[in-house]
Design a protein around this motif. Sequence first.
Motif, PDB file in Angstrom:
ATOM      1  N   ARG A  78     -17.316  58.751 116.556  1.00 27.63           N
ATOM      2  CA  ARG A  78     -15.896  58.794 116.949  1.00 27.63           C
ATOM      3  C   ARG A  78     -15.721  59.445 118.306  1.00 27.63           C
ATOM      4  NH1 ARG A  78     -12.068  62.595 116.643  1.00 27.63           N
ATOM      5  NH2 ARG A  78     -13.278  63.955 115.259  1.00 27.63           N
ATOM      6  N   ARG A  79     -16.373  60.595 118.514  1.00 23.74           N
ATOM      7  CA  ARG A  79     -16.192  61.314 119.777  1.00 23.74           C
ATOM      8  C   ARG A  79     -16.804  60.548 120.952  1.00 23.74           C
ATOM      9  NH1 ARG A  79     -13.749  63.304 121.970  1.00 23.74           N
ATOM     10  NH2 ARG A  79     -14.609  65.212 122.865  1.00 23.74           N
ATOM     11  N   GLU A  82     -14.385  57.834 121.857  1.00 20.37           N
ATOM     12  CA  GLU A  82     -13.216  58.392 122.545  1.00 20.37           C
ATOM     13  C   GLU A  82     -13.515  58.699 124.007  1.00 20.37           C
ATOM     14  OE1 GLU A  82     -11.246  60.628 118.614  1.00 20.37           O
ATOM     15  OE2 GLU A  82     -12.238  61.796 120.200  1.00 20.37           O
ATOM     16  N   GLU A  83     -14.729  59.141 124.279  1.00 14.27           N
ATOM     17  CA  GLU A  83     -15.097  59.541 125.639  1.00 14.27           C
ATOM     18  C   GLU A  83     -15.759  58.404 126.424  1.00 14.27           C
ATOM     19  OE1 GLU A  83     -14.170  62.257 126.954  1.00 14.27           O
ATOM     20  OE2 GLU A  83     -13.548  63.395 125.175  1.00 14.27           O
TER      21      GLU A  83
END
Length: 273
Positions: A78-79, A82-83
């Motif tokens: 997920r992270r 997102e990035e």
Amino acid sequence: MKQKEAVYVISDSVGETAEFVVKAVATQFNGGSVDIRRNSYVEDAEDIEDVIILARQNNRSIIAYTLVVPELKRYLDRRAAEEGILAIDLLQPLMKAFEQKFEKAPNQQPGLMRKLDDEYFRKIEAIEFAVKYDDGRDPRGIIRSDIVLIGVSRTSKTPLSMYLAHQRYKVANVPLVPEVKPPEELFNVPRNKCVGLVISPDKLNEIRRERLKALGLTSQANYASFERILEELDYAEKIMKRVGCPVINVSNKAVEETASLILDILKKERSHT
């Protein structure tokens, strides 16, 4: 200034497997000049976030990971999304294949590979020990061993030592010969650590005659004579009584059977101490 290609390796164990895979791939691209940065024993989201921050600062970076804990994997995926960071799960495709084809569920437990490696190195250490302290070469091995085997020549001491070594036991063996005084260390061995091996005179005579034949020697040699065999067995019995160790008759037993008996006997001995 152009940023250097970097791969951030994340693992909930040591990370050697992931780093090895990354290096193997990197060698296919300009000799593998990529900067590999390993992050071992990642246990929580905070550890992952530290790597995300570093990878975000370099737009020529990849995250390669071997995370088996589902929560950590989901957080990283997920992270990274997102990035805008490319994150590759090195284990998932093969784990999925195992799960589907073999109809088994993964343990999802970190560090299992390290445990396997530890088992392997313990086995190698035990094998080296058995070779070093075979046939009474160095009495210091008697004190350092897990198991001590004693008996006359041709009672399977060496094969048993090697078999038990493959089960990660450090084994020293000592031949009992009337003309050779046993090492003093032998009489300081705890009862629950030493086993005496005996054999019937007929069987020992048969084995020794075959041994002499294999060596191209006459079967009439003193080594295989009944008189000599009885003398050795009598001497060995006296030493075993003095040591106070349990005794196994190996006359018609396979190495595997005798090894199992040794472990059972010593387990019982140790449970009584």
